[in-house]
Write a protein that holds these residues in place. Sequence first.
Motif, PDB file in Angstrom:
ATOM      1  N   ARG A  45       0.816  -1.214   0.000  1.00  0.00           N
ATOM      2  CA  ARG A  45       0.000   0.000   0.000  1.00  0.00           C
ATOM      3  C   ARG A  45       0.848   1.262   0.000  1.00  0.00           C
ATOM      4  N   GLN A  46       0.407   2.245  -0.802  1.00  0.00           N
ATOM      5  CA  GLN A  46       0.954   3.598  -0.757  1.00  0.00           C
ATOM      6  C   GLN A  46      -0.208   4.551  -0.559  1.00  0.00           C
ATOM      7  N   THR A  47      -0.090   5.456   0.411  1.00  0.00           N
ATOM      8  CA  THR A  47      -1.113   6.460   0.670  1.00  0.00           C
ATOM      9  C   THR A  47      -0.489   7.840   0.541  1.00  0.00           C
ATOM     10  N   ASN A  48      -1.167   8.734  -0.175  1.00  0.00           N
ATOM     11  CA  ASN A  48      -0.686  10.097  -0.374  1.00  0.00           C
ATOM     12  C   ASN A  48      -1.669  11.089   0.241  1.00  0.00           C
ATOM     13  N   TYR A  49      -1.130  12.109   0.892  1.00  0.00           N
ATOM     14  CA  TYR A  49      -1.898  13.220   1.451  1.00  0.00           C
ATOM     15  C   TYR A  49      -1.393  14.484   0.749  1.00  0.00           C
ATOM     16  N   THR A  50      -2.272  15.175   0.040  1.00  0.00           N
ATOM     17  CA  THR A  50      -1.856  16.318  -0.775  1.00  0.00           C
ATOM     18  C   THR A  50      -2.654  17.565  -0.416  1.00  0.00           C
ATOM     19  N   ALA A  51      -1.963  18.703  -0.369  1.00  0.00           N
ATOM     20  CA  ALA A  51      -2.587  20.019  -0.238  1.00  0.00           C
ATOM     21  C   ALA A  51      -1.948  20.905  -1.292  1.00  0.00           C
ATOM     22  N   GLY A  52      -2.768  21.714  -1.945  1.00  0.00           N
ATOM     23  CA  GLY A  52      -2.214  22.530  -3.011  1.00  0.00           C
ATOM     24  C   GLY A  52      -3.014  23.792  -3.265  1.00  0.00           C
ATOM     25  N   LEU A  53      -2.525  24.556  -4.209  1.00  0.00           N
ATOM     26  CA  LEU A  53      -3.184  25.783  -4.636  1.00  0.00           C
ATOM     27  C   LEU A  53      -3.198  25.814  -6.157  1.00  0.00           C
ATOM     28  N   GLN A  55      -5.709  29.720 -11.957  1.00  0.00           N
ATOM     29  CA  GLN A  55      -6.142  29.664 -13.351  1.00  0.00           C
ATOM     30  C   GLN A  55      -6.441  31.087 -13.827  1.00  0.00           C
ATOM     31  N   PRO A  56      -5.396  31.778 -14.337  1.00  0.00           N
ATOM     32  CA  PRO A  56      -5.575  33.182 -14.712  1.00  0.00           C
ATOM     33  C   PRO A  56      -6.488  33.377 -15.927  1.00  0.00           C
ATOM     34  N   VAL A  57      -6.497  32.408 -16.848  1.00  0.00           N
ATOM     35  CA  VAL A  57      -7.381  32.425 -18.012  1.00  0.00           C
ATOM     36  C   VAL A  57      -7.938  31.018 -18.205  1.00  0.00           C
ATOM     37  N   LYS A  58      -8.971  30.892 -19.022  1.00  0.00           N
ATOM     38  CA  LYS A  58      -9.701  29.629 -19.150  1.00  0.00           C
ATOM     39  C   LYS A  58      -8.816  28.434 -19.506  1.00  0.00           C
ATOM     40  N   PHE A  59      -7.855  28.588 -20.387  1.00  0.00           N
ATOM     41  CA  PHE A  59      -7.086  27.453 -20.890  1.00  0.00           C
ATOM     42  C   PHE A  59      -5.660  27.365 -20.337  1.00  0.00           C
ATOM     43  N   LEU A  60      -5.392  28.015 -19.211  1.00  0.00           N
ATOM     44  CA  LEU A  60      -4.069  27.972 -18.594  1.00  0.00           C
ATOM     45  C   LEU A  60      -4.225  27.760 -17.094  1.00  0.00           C
ATOM     46  N   ARG A  61      -3.546  26.730 -16.575  1.00  0.00           N
ATOM     47  CA  ARG A  61      -3.617  26.424 -15.142  1.00  0.00           C
ATOM     48  C   ARG A  61      -2.217  26.193 -14.592  1.00  0.00           C
ATOM     49  N   CYS A  62      -2.029  26.596 -13.359  1.00  0.00           N
ATOM     50  CA  CYS A  62      -0.784  26.350 -12.627  1.00  0.00           C
ATOM     51  C   CYS A  62      -1.180  25.826 -11.250  1.00  0.00           C
ATOM     52  N   GLN A  63      -0.565  24.703 -10.837  1.00  0.00           N
ATOM     53  CA  GLN A  63      -0.893  24.136  -9.533  1.00  0.00           C
ATOM     54  C   GLN A  63       0.383  23.818  -8.776  1.00  0.00           C
ATOM     55  N   LEU A  64       0.454  24.300  -7.531  1.00  0.00           N
ATOM     56  CA  LEU A  64       1.557  24.023  -6.617  1.00  0.00           C
ATOM     57  C   LEU A  64       1.026  23.061  -5.556  1.00  0.00           C
ATOM     58  N   ASN A  65       1.684  21.897  -5.401  1.00  0.00           N
ATOM     59  CA  ASN A  65       1.236  20.876  -4.454  1.00  0.00           C
ATOM     60  C   ASN A  65       2.337  20.499  -3.478  1.00  0.00           C
ATOM     61  N   TYR A  66       1.913  20.171  -2.255  1.00  0.00           N
ATOM     62  CA  TYR A  66       2.761  19.489  -1.295  1.00  0.00           C
ATOM     63  C   TYR A  66       2.112  18.131  -1.043  1.00  0.00           C
ATOM     64  N   THR A  67       2.880  17.038  -1.165  1.00  0.00           N
ATOM     65  CA  THR A  67       2.367  15.689  -0.941  1.00  0.00           C
ATOM     66  C   THR A  67       3.255  14.950   0.044  1.00  0.00           C
ATOM     67  N   TYR A  68       2.622  14.317   1.019  1.00  0.00           N
ATOM     68  CA  TYR A  68       3.318  13.394   1.912  1.00  0.00           C
ATOM     69  C   TYR A  68       2.984  11.987   1.430  1.00  0.00           C
ATOM     70  N   GLU A  69       3.995  11.221   1.031  1.00  0.00           N
ATOM     71  CA  GLU A  69       3.817   9.856   0.548  1.00  0.00           C
ATOM     72  C   GLU A  69       4.130   8.889   1.680  1.00  0.00           C
ATOM     73  N   ASP A  70       3.143   8.081   2.049  1.00  0.00           N
ATOM     74  CA  ASP A  70       3.258   7.121   3.153  1.00  0.00           C
ATOM     75  C   ASP A  70       3.251   5.710   2.574  1.00  0.00           C
ATOM     76  N   TYR A  71       4.374   4.994   2.736  1.00  0.00           N
ATOM     77  CA  TYR A  71       4.517   3.632   2.208  1.00  0.00           C
ATOM     78  C   TYR A  71       4.387   2.620   3.331  1.00  0.00           C
ATOM     79  N   ALA A  72       3.575   1.573   3.116  1.00  0.00           N
ATOM     80  CA  ALA A  72       3.408   0.513   4.111  1.00  0.00           C
ATOM     81  C   ALA A  72       4.651  -0.367   4.191  1.00  0.00           C
ATOM     82  N   SER A  73       5.371  -0.508   3.101  1.00  0.00           N
ATOM     83  CA  SER A  73       6.554  -1.361   3.060  1.00  0.00           C
ATOM     84  C   SER A  73       7.702  -0.718   3.832  1.00  0.00           C
TER      85      SER A  73
END
Length: 131
Positions: A85-93, A96-114
């Motif tokens: 199992r791998q579980t991810n917890y993500t928060a981001g922002l 989208q300044p115009v309809k066809f352009l997006r920018c996303q900044l994410n922080y993810t904590y990846e939790d591995y069972a192994s």
Amino acid sequence: IDVLKDAAAASIYGSRATNGVTCYDRGPLVVRAEYICGTTGLPGGSGELDSDGWYAAGGWRATRTLMPVVRYDTFRENTSASDSRQTNYTAGLLWQPVKFLRCQLNYTYEDYASRAASNRNVVSLMFTGIF
């Protein structure tokens, strides 16, 4: 609320896949969730592997161009092995300044069972555009 049967499950797992998607996108609130499971053949015909996973994601349109987002997802590569199992917890922002352009900044904590894999902190920046 829209409930969809996603064709992507069949493209990943073939005809032995199960998949369901739920979407809510009204006003400032966006919520999505998906579950997928299936069976894939192992290389060389040495057997089969049952896998499953799901995610839930949400966002709030704070302004016309900014949306804070969160996501929880988990995937088990082999449902009979608890350490796959791998579980991810993500928060981001999302910006989208115009309809066809997006920018996303994410922080993810990846939790591995192994115990063989180390948990990780990941920061990612994505740009998406339609031309």
